[in-house]
Write a protein that holds these residues in place. Structure first.
Motif, short mmCIF file in Angstrom:
data_model
loop_
_atom_site.label_atom_id
_atom_site.label_comp_id
_atom_site.label_asym_id
_atom_site.label_seq_id
_atom_site.Cartn_x
_atom_site.Cartn_y
_atom_site.Cartn_z
N VAL A 171 0.84 -1.20 0.00
CA VAL A 171 0.00 0.00 0.00
C VAL A 171 0.88 1.25 0.00
O VAL A 171 1.85 1.35 0.75
N LYS A 172 0.50 2.17 -0.86
CA LYS A 172 1.14 3.48 -0.91
C LYS A 172 0.11 4.53 -0.54
O LYS A 172 -1.07 4.39 -0.87
N VAL A 173 0.56 5.58 0.13
CA VAL A 173 -0.29 6.73 0.41
C VAL A 173 0.29 7.90 -0.38
O VAL A 173 1.48 8.20 -0.24
N VAL A 174 -0.54 8.52 -1.21
CA VAL A 174 -0.06 9.68 -1.99
C VAL A 174 -0.87 10.89 -1.54
O VAL A 174 -2.08 10.95 -1.73
N SER A 175 -0.18 11.83 -0.90
CA SER A 175 -0.82 13.05 -0.39
C SER A 175 -0.03 14.25 -0.87
O SER A 175 1.19 14.18 -1.01
N LEU A 176 -0.71 15.35 -1.09
CA LEU A 176 0.00 16.54 -1.55
C LEU A 176 0.73 17.21 -0.41
O LEU A 176 1.83 17.74 -0.58
N ILE A 177 0.12 17.20 0.77
CA ILE A 177 0.75 17.86 1.91
C ILE A 177 0.44 17.06 3.18
O ILE A 177 -0.60 16.41 3.27
N ALA A 178 1.38 17.13 4.12
CA ALA A 178 1.21 16.36 5.36
C ALA A 178 1.79 17.16 6.52
O ALA A 178 2.56 18.11 6.32
N PRO A 191 4.51 0.75 9.38
CA PRO A 191 5.87 0.99 8.88
C PRO A 191 6.10 0.46 7.47
O PRO A 191 7.04 0.89 6.79
N GLU A 192 5.26 -0.45 7.03
CA GLU A 192 5.44 -1.01 5.68
C GLU A 192 4.86 -0.12 4.59
O GLU A 192 5.16 -0.31 3.41
N ALA A 193 4.04 0.86 4.97
CA ALA A 193 3.40 1.71 3.96
C ALA A 193 4.38 2.74 3.42
O ALA A 193 5.20 3.29 4.15
N GLN A 194 4.29 2.99 2.13
CA GLN A 194 5.09 4.06 1.51
C GLN A 194 4.22 5.31 1.43
O GLN A 194 3.14 5.27 0.84
N ILE A 195 4.71 6.39 2.01
CA ILE A 195 3.94 7.64 2.04
C ILE A 195 4.67 8.65 1.16
O ILE A 195 5.80 9.05 1.47
N TYR A 196 4.04 9.06 0.06
CA TYR A 196 4.65 10.03 -0.85
C TYR A 196 3.94 11.37 -0.69
O TYR A 196 2.70 11.44 -0.78
N VAL A 197 4.71 12.41 -0.43
CA VAL A 197 4.13 13.74 -0.25
C VAL A 197 4.99 14.78 -0.96
O VAL A 197 6.19 14.58 -1.17
N CYS A 198 4.35 15.91 -1.31
CA CYS A 198 5.12 17.03 -1.86
C CYS A 198 5.94 17.67 -0.75
O CYS A 198 7.10 18.01 -0.94
N GLN A 199 5.31 17.87 0.40
CA GLN A 199 6.01 18.54 1.49
C GLN A 199 5.41 18.14 2.83
O GLN A 199 4.19 17.97 2.95
N VAL A 200 6.28 18.00 3.82
CA VAL A 200 5.84 17.76 5.19
C VAL A 200 5.95 19.07 5.95
O VAL A 200 7.05 19.62 6.08
#
Ligand code: PRP
Length: 228
Positions: A171-178, A191-200
């Motif tokens: 599972v991947k999480v794709v969010s623009l901002i976090a 911990p196994e999830a990949q979280i992709y964000v533009c900016q934290v």
């Protein structure tokens, strides 16, 4: 997780990432994220910027998808090509995640779309489920959760739990901002999830809004800002 951990996990093209938070640093991402942050950006440009950022994040977040070889006839000869070899499910979290679906479907035309309805209770900031039509069996091989915002992480974790129960292995999480607090919470629980964000962003304020953030993405996408 310290900010240096995020920096260390900057993805590279020759290394398939494992779980973790990937802040995708790129001038085009920074450019279009600035449009989202700007309070004067009107809904049409806001939606367009969401689509552009979703496309850029999709490119980065799908680089570890596996392919099988196929053959293709060019106008001149037969040659080798590839097909994706896994079932991929896009999982937009209603409402705001809807704004990210079409640009990613353009890149993954055979992906399935499985909607999850979650809203954040204004008083408790906890996610409330209101739509889930996942079948009992036959999970997709790879699920990509789409939601422009990851604030406390409650909505993302509810979606991750639902997909785990469905049996999805990757599972991947794709969010623009976090928010930093939000990604740390999700990372500790999944911990196994990949979280992709533009900016934290650094701060989650008393109302659990991301600061500096971009306001409420759902209201800005759907032009419902003045009705809360
Ligand atoms: C927003 C956002 C996420 C959630 C993030 O949705 O789109 O789904 O809040 O917050 P969290 O990380 O603290 O759970 P919202 O509840 O505003 O619903 P909407 O998409 O219908 O606008």
């Amino acid at each position: 997780m310290a900010s240096s951990t995020i920096t260390e996990k900057q993805p590279s093209m020759d290394q398939a990432p494992t779980g973790g938070v990937f802040e995708v640093n790129h001038p085009l991402i920074q450019l279009h994220l600035t449009r989202l942050r700007d309070e004067s950006t009107q809904p049409a440009l806001f939606r367009q910027s969401v689509r552009r950022l979703a496309t850029l994040l999709a490119y980065e977040s799908t680089k570890d998808l596996t392919v099988c070889k196929t053959s293709v006839q060019t106008p001149l000869t037969e040659t080798e090509g590839v097909e994706l070899d896994k079932r991929i499910g896009l999982v937009p979290i209603l409402r705001a995640g809807l704004g990210m679906v079409d640009p990613i479907l353009d890149l993954l035309p055979r992906a399935e779309v499985w909607h999850l309805g979650l809203y954040r209770d204004e008083t408790t900031a906890k996610p409330v489920r209101y739509y889930d039509k996942l079948p009992a069996q036959h999970p997709v091989d790879v699920a990509i959760i789409l939601d422009p915002m990851l604030a406390t992480g409650g909505s993302a974790m509810a979606a991750l739990m639902t997909l785990r129960e469905w049996g999805v292995k990757k599972v991947k999480v794709v969010s623009l901002i976090a928010s930093r607090e939000g990604v740390e919470t999700v990372e500790s629980q999944f911990p196994e999830a990949q979280i992709y964000v533009c900016q934290v962003d650094p701060i989650l304020n008393d109302q659990k809004f991301i600061v500096p953030g971009l306001g409420d993405a759902g209201d800005r996408i759907f032009n419902t800002l003045d009705f809360d």
